[in-house]
Design an enzyme around this catalytic site. Structure first.
Site, PDB file in Angstrom:
ATOM      1  N   HIS A  32      -3.173   3.670  -0.418  1.00 38.86           N
ATOM      2  CA  HIS A  32      -2.922   4.167   0.937  1.00 38.86           C
ATOM      3  C   HIS A  32      -3.073   3.037   1.949  1.00 38.86           C
ATOM      4  CE1 HIS A  32      -2.660   7.685   3.732  1.00 38.86           C
ATOM      5  NE2 HIS A  32      -3.104   6.758   4.576  1.00 38.86           N
ATOM      6  N   HIS A  34      -0.729   1.188   5.611  1.00 35.86           N
ATOM      7  CA  HIS A  34       0.416   1.195   6.521  1.00 35.86           C
ATOM      8  C   HIS A  34       0.762  -0.242   6.907  1.00 35.86           C
ATOM      9  CE1 HIS A  34      -0.536   5.460   7.029  1.00 35.86           C
ATOM     10  NE2 HIS A  34      -1.751   5.116   7.409  1.00 35.86           N
ATOM     11  N   ARG A 129       5.697  12.565   3.237  1.00 40.14           N
ATOM     12  CA  ARG A 129       4.421  12.868   3.871  1.00 40.14           C
ATOM     13  C   ARG A 129       4.559  13.972   4.903  1.00 40.14           C
ATOM     14  NH1 ARG A 129       0.381   9.179   7.640  1.00 40.14           N
ATOM     15  NH2 ARG A 129      -1.558   9.763   6.595  1.00 40.14           N
ATOM     16  N   ASP A 253      -6.781   2.576   3.312  1.00 40.53           N
ATOM     17  CA  ASP A 253      -6.376   3.107   4.620  1.00 40.53           C
ATOM     18  C   ASP A 253      -6.143   1.985   5.625  1.00 40.53           C
ATOM     19  OD1 ASP A 253      -5.728   5.136   6.475  1.00 40.53           O
ATOM     20  OD2 ASP A 253      -7.786   5.237   7.210  1.00 40.53           O
TER      21      ASP A 253
END
Length: 300
Positions: A32, A34, A129, A253
């Site tokens: 996970h 971004h 998602r 994250d």
């Protein structure tokens, strides 16, 4: 990137994260993270709740090298809505057609064509998602058709939900024709709800039966503490591991957008994971084998 000056910018990730005290096994996957468009071509959607600090693919690759991960999963950030261009460009370089070290999870709506879905699959997308926490995400209302359309591709639905605000999550998830992956252990404030939250117990039951996957990620988002090891989250981890460790994956994250706490050191997050999971074989499952199955990586 076009930004609204009224949208708060998130702090930058830790510039020099520490190396984990215990090295990660070969083939470990950060499930996970971004990345954001460094060229500023991708506009933020009007419902964006934050403006991202710089966090490019190169920055993320440097993080993976520091921490000892060999693989990563890029998750479409909510601020870009259904404009997945930046992530897809990253996958074209690093997905199955390139180095085959990345997979992706996109945000789409009913307007996406089957040809577009197939093209996304070819570069490494393995899920869509649904986000009911931050603005810019797609909610459950669009999933009736999408679930049927992504099922032949072997994709899953990744859910960013606050279980304390969605007591019927299990009923919604069980109606989907594809596997369900839950972000951040259900993303509910542990201090107010503890692991006895009925919706969390429903999630544990789904994990036990192999009906859901859970990401052991974002403990700082739900803890009552500001810094690792976030001991109050341990009871959630213990319940999920006891239910079925084969349905769990780990994620950093990174770069830790829109946090209620200070930006964590990713090396310290991995140290906390190692404290939670003392069994070496279970660690290996969560870091290597399980993401291999979920995202379609080849075994190292």
């Amino acid at each position: 990137m076009t930004t609204d000056t009224n949208i708060p910018m998130t702090p930058a990730p830790v510039a020099r994260p520490s190396k984990p005290d215990t090295p990660l096994p070969s083939g470990s996957c950060d499930s996970h993270a971004h990345v954001f468009d460094p060229a500023g071509r991708t506009p933020l959607v009007p419902t964006s709740e934050y403006a991202p600090a710089p966090a490019s693919l190169v920055d993320y690759e440097n993080l993976l090298a520091t921490l000892g991960f060999d693989r990563g999963v890029l998750v479409q950030p909510s601020v870009y809505g259904t404009d997945n261009r930046n992530m897809l460009e990253c996958l074209e370089k690093k997905g199955p057609g390139g180095e085959d070290v990345f997979r992706g999870v996109v945000v789409v709506d009913d307007s996406v064509t089957d040809r577009e879905l197939e093209a996304m699959h070819a570069v490494g997308v393995r899920g869509i998602r649904v986000n009911v926490v931050f603005g810019g995400g797609v909610d459950f209302d669009v999933l009736a058709n999408l679930g049927e359309r992504i099922a032949p591709l072997g994709w899953h639905v990744q859910c960013f939900v606050d279980l304390s605000r969605l007591p019927d999550f299990a009923k919604k998830a069980e109606r989907l024709p594809v596997p369900v992956v839950v972000d951040h252990m259900g993303h509910f404030p542990v201090a107010r709800h503890t692991d006895r939250l009925p919706a969390f117990q429903d999630l544990v039951a789904m994990v036990r039966e192999g009906q859901a996957w859970v990401k052991l990620s974002g403990p700082n988002r739900i803890s009552g503490h500001d810094h690792p090891p976030f001991d109050d989250v341990r009871s959630l981890v213990d319940a999920l591991v006891a239910a079925n460790p084969q349905q769990l994956v780990f994620g950093t994250d990174w770069p830790h957008v829109k946090l209620p706490t200070p930006v964590p050191d990713d090396g310290a997050l991995i140290n906390a994971f190692h404290q939670w999971i003392s069994d070496i074989e279970i660690r290996h499952d969560i870091l290597v084998r399980n993401p291999g199955r979920l995202y379609g990586f080849n075994h190292p």
